[in-house]
Design an enzyme around this catalytic site. Sequence first.
Site, PDB file in Angstrom:
ATOM      1  N   GLY A  11      28.706   9.628  57.367  1.00  0.00           N
ATOM      2  CA  GLY A  11      28.838   9.706  56.123  1.00  0.00           C
ATOM      3  C   GLY A  11      28.926   8.564  55.125  1.00  0.00           C
ATOM      4  O   GLY A  11      29.376   8.603  53.932  1.00  0.00           O
ATOM      5  N   SER A  12      28.263   7.491  55.893  1.00  0.00           N
ATOM      6  CA  SER A  12      28.203   6.316  55.044  1.00  0.00           C
ATOM      7  C   SER A  12      27.712   6.266  53.545  1.00  0.00           C
ATOM      8  O   SER A  12      28.059   5.836  52.662  1.00  0.00           O
ATOM      9  CB  SER A  12      27.865   4.904  55.806  1.00  0.00           C
ATOM     10  OG  SER A  12      26.405   5.142  55.873  1.00  0.00           O
ATOM     11  N   LEU A  89      20.838  16.647  59.215  1.00  0.00           N
ATOM     12  CA  LEU A  89      19.788  16.876  60.327  1.00  0.00           C
ATOM     13  C   LEU A  89      19.354  18.243  60.430  1.00  0.00           C
ATOM     14  O   LEU A  89      18.257  18.368  61.232  1.00  0.00           O
ATOM     15  CB  LEU A  89      20.608  16.325  61.438  1.00  0.00           C
ATOM     16  CG  LEU A  89      20.939  14.763  61.529  1.00  0.00           C
ATOM     17  CD1 LEU A  89      21.651  14.556  63.001  1.00  0.00           C
ATOM     18  CD2 LEU A  89      19.725  13.863  61.303  1.00  0.00           C
ATOM     19  N   LYS A  90      19.714  19.190  59.507  1.00  0.00           N
ATOM     20  CA  LYS A  90      19.073  20.595  59.838  1.00  0.00           C
ATOM     21  C   LYS A  90      17.975  20.466  58.625  1.00  0.00           C
ATOM     22  O   LYS A  90      18.345  20.089  57.510  1.00  0.00           O
ATOM     23  CB  LYS A  90      20.025  21.428  59.787  1.00  0.00           C
ATOM     24  CG  LYS A  90      21.017  21.365  60.645  1.00  0.00           C
ATOM     25  CD  LYS A  90      20.308  21.907  62.129  1.00  0.00           C
ATOM     26  CE  LYS A  90      21.374  21.647  63.351  1.00  0.00           C
ATOM     27  NZ  LYS A  90      20.648  21.704  64.467  1.00  0.00           N
ATOM     28  N   ILE A  92      16.568  22.590  55.329  1.00  0.00           N
ATOM     29  CA  ILE A  92      17.223  23.418  54.410  1.00  0.00           C
ATOM     30  C   ILE A  92      16.758  24.875  54.370  1.00  0.00           C
ATOM     31  O   ILE A  92      15.170  24.597  54.301  1.00  0.00           O
ATOM     32  CB  ILE A  92      17.240  22.699  53.058  1.00  0.00           C
ATOM     33  CG1 ILE A  92      18.056  21.313  52.934  1.00  0.00           C
ATOM     34  CG2 ILE A  92      17.712  23.515  51.825  1.00  0.00           C
ATOM     35  CD1 ILE A  92      19.569  21.633  53.054  1.00  0.00           C
ATOM     36  N   ASN A 106      16.604  13.498  49.312  1.00  0.00           N
ATOM     37  CA  ASN A 106      17.091  13.008  50.605  1.00  0.00           C
ATOM     38  C   ASN A 106      16.974  11.513  50.547  1.00  0.00           C
ATOM     39  O   ASN A 106      16.058  10.873  49.896  1.00  0.00           O
ATOM     40  CB  ASN A 106      16.287  13.763  51.608  1.00  0.00           C
ATOM     41  CG  ASN A 106      16.357  13.199  53.010  1.00  0.00           C
ATOM     42  OD1 ASN A 106      17.534  13.235  53.426  1.00  0.00           O
ATOM     43  ND2 ASN A 106      15.523  12.881  53.865  1.00  0.00           N
ATOM     44  N   HIS A 108      15.637   8.545  53.514  1.00  0.00           N
ATOM     45  CA  HIS A 108      15.182   8.580  54.873  1.00  0.00           C
ATOM     46  C   HIS A 108      15.072   6.859  55.072  1.00  0.00           C
ATOM     47  O   HIS A 108      14.773   5.964  54.254  1.00  0.00           O
ATOM     48  CB  HIS A 108      13.642   8.843  54.684  1.00  0.00           C
ATOM     49  CG  HIS A 108      12.955   8.786  56.206  1.00  0.00           C
ATOM     50  ND1 HIS A 108      13.386   9.711  57.030  1.00  0.00           N
ATOM     51  CD2 HIS A 108      12.191   8.021  56.660  1.00  0.00           C
ATOM     52  CE1 HIS A 108      12.618   9.428  58.285  1.00  0.00           C
ATOM     53  NE2 HIS A 108      11.826   8.378  57.915  1.00  0.00           N
ATOM     54  N   GLU A 178      20.136   1.455  51.733  1.00  0.00           N
ATOM     55  CA  GLU A 178      20.325   2.847  51.411  1.00  0.00           C
ATOM     56  C   GLU A 178      21.430   3.235  50.351  1.00  0.00           C
ATOM     57  O   GLU A 178      21.433   3.794  49.537  1.00  0.00           O
ATOM     58  CB  GLU A 178      20.423   3.615  52.801  1.00  0.00           C
ATOM     59  CG  GLU A 178      19.469   3.803  53.711  1.00  0.00           C
ATOM     60  CD  GLU A 178      19.615   4.589  54.873  1.00  0.00           C
ATOM     61  OE1 GLU A 178      20.504   5.450  54.775  1.00  0.00           O
ATOM     62  OE2 GLU A 178      19.179   4.392  56.000  1.00  0.00           O
TER      63      GLU A 178
HETATM   64  C1  GRF Z   1      20.735   7.117  57.194  1.00  0.00           C
HETATM   65  O1  GRF Z   1      20.064   6.481  57.981  1.00  0.00           O
HETATM   66  C2  GRF Z   1      20.033   8.162  56.521  1.00  0.00           C
HETATM   67  O2  GRF Z   1      18.672   7.500  56.037  1.00  0.00           O
HETATM   68  C3  GRF Z   1      19.522   9.137  57.286  1.00  0.00           C
HETATM   69  O3  GRF Z   1      20.772   9.636  58.036  1.00  0.00           O
HETATM   70  C4  GRF Z   1      21.448   8.281  58.081  1.00  0.00           C
HETATM   71  C5  GRF Z   1      22.751   8.710  57.798  1.00  0.00           C
HETATM   72  O4  GRF Z   1      23.780   7.943  57.786  1.00  0.00           O
HETATM   73  N1  GRF Z   1      18.838  10.270  56.503  1.00  0.00           N
HETATM   74  P1  GRF Z   1      25.367   8.169  57.068  1.00  0.00           P
HETATM   75  O5  GRF Z   1      25.963   9.493  57.884  1.00  0.00           O
HETATM   76  O6  GRF Z   1      24.891   8.283  55.612  1.00  0.00           O
HETATM   77  O7  GRF Z   1      26.169   6.988  57.477  1.00  0.00           O
END
Ligand code: GRF
Length: 205
Positions: A11-12, A89-90, A92, A106, A108, A178
């Site tokens: 959840g960062s 990770l699923k 939608i 999203n 990536h 990100e």
């Molecule tokens: C991130 O690297 C994002 O790019 C990918 O999943 C990871 C999630 O990290 N989709 P976090 O849970 O937000 O720390």
Amino acid sequence: MNIAVFASGRGSNFQSILNAIDAGILPAQVVVLISNKSDAGAMEIARAQNIPTQHLSQKMFSSEEALAKAMLDVLKKKQTEFIVLAGYLKKIPAQVIREYRNRIINIHPALLPLFGGDGMYGHRVHESVLASGEKVSGATVHLVDEEYDRGPIVMQKTVDIVPDETPDSLAAKVLKIEHEIFPLALKAFAEGRVKVEGRKAWITS
Ligand code: GRF
């Protein structure tokens, strides 16, 4: 703008969105955090900050349609206007994508359209980037359509790859950007500054 965040992991990115809201940078509020994992780090973050959470997993339903209906019920009840996938990770369900067309983004951890698709998440992405010999990687914010990592690209930022780069060092560099670009892209949506035409999306000033 009422945002629902979907997350499966630590959840960062979710936290970076909350930080941007708290700092007054992002004119939005998170109305619900939805996770397929009841013990995800993101769920802990939400609980600690009194943000409503909802655990919804395919295992709880007999069909994708039933899961979609449960998701849509929660989203409607919370008056959700926009959906953010922050490490979800699923896939939608199609009905949710239809209902929120061009209102789901999203993030990536690579420069799409390369190094994306089904199964390309976590360390696998950074290992593939390094194996390819690319000299840059980065992060991509994109709209979500029916295929993994394929929707129109909204924002990207690059990082340089150095000769002794490892998947861990690259992951850390990419995660940092990100956290910069995800709230910024979201801010552009909240301010109505994103135009989408076919495969192209762009941010106006
Ligand atoms: C991130 O690297 C994002 O790019 C990918 O999943 C990871 C999630 O990290 N989709 P976090 O849970 O937000 O720390």
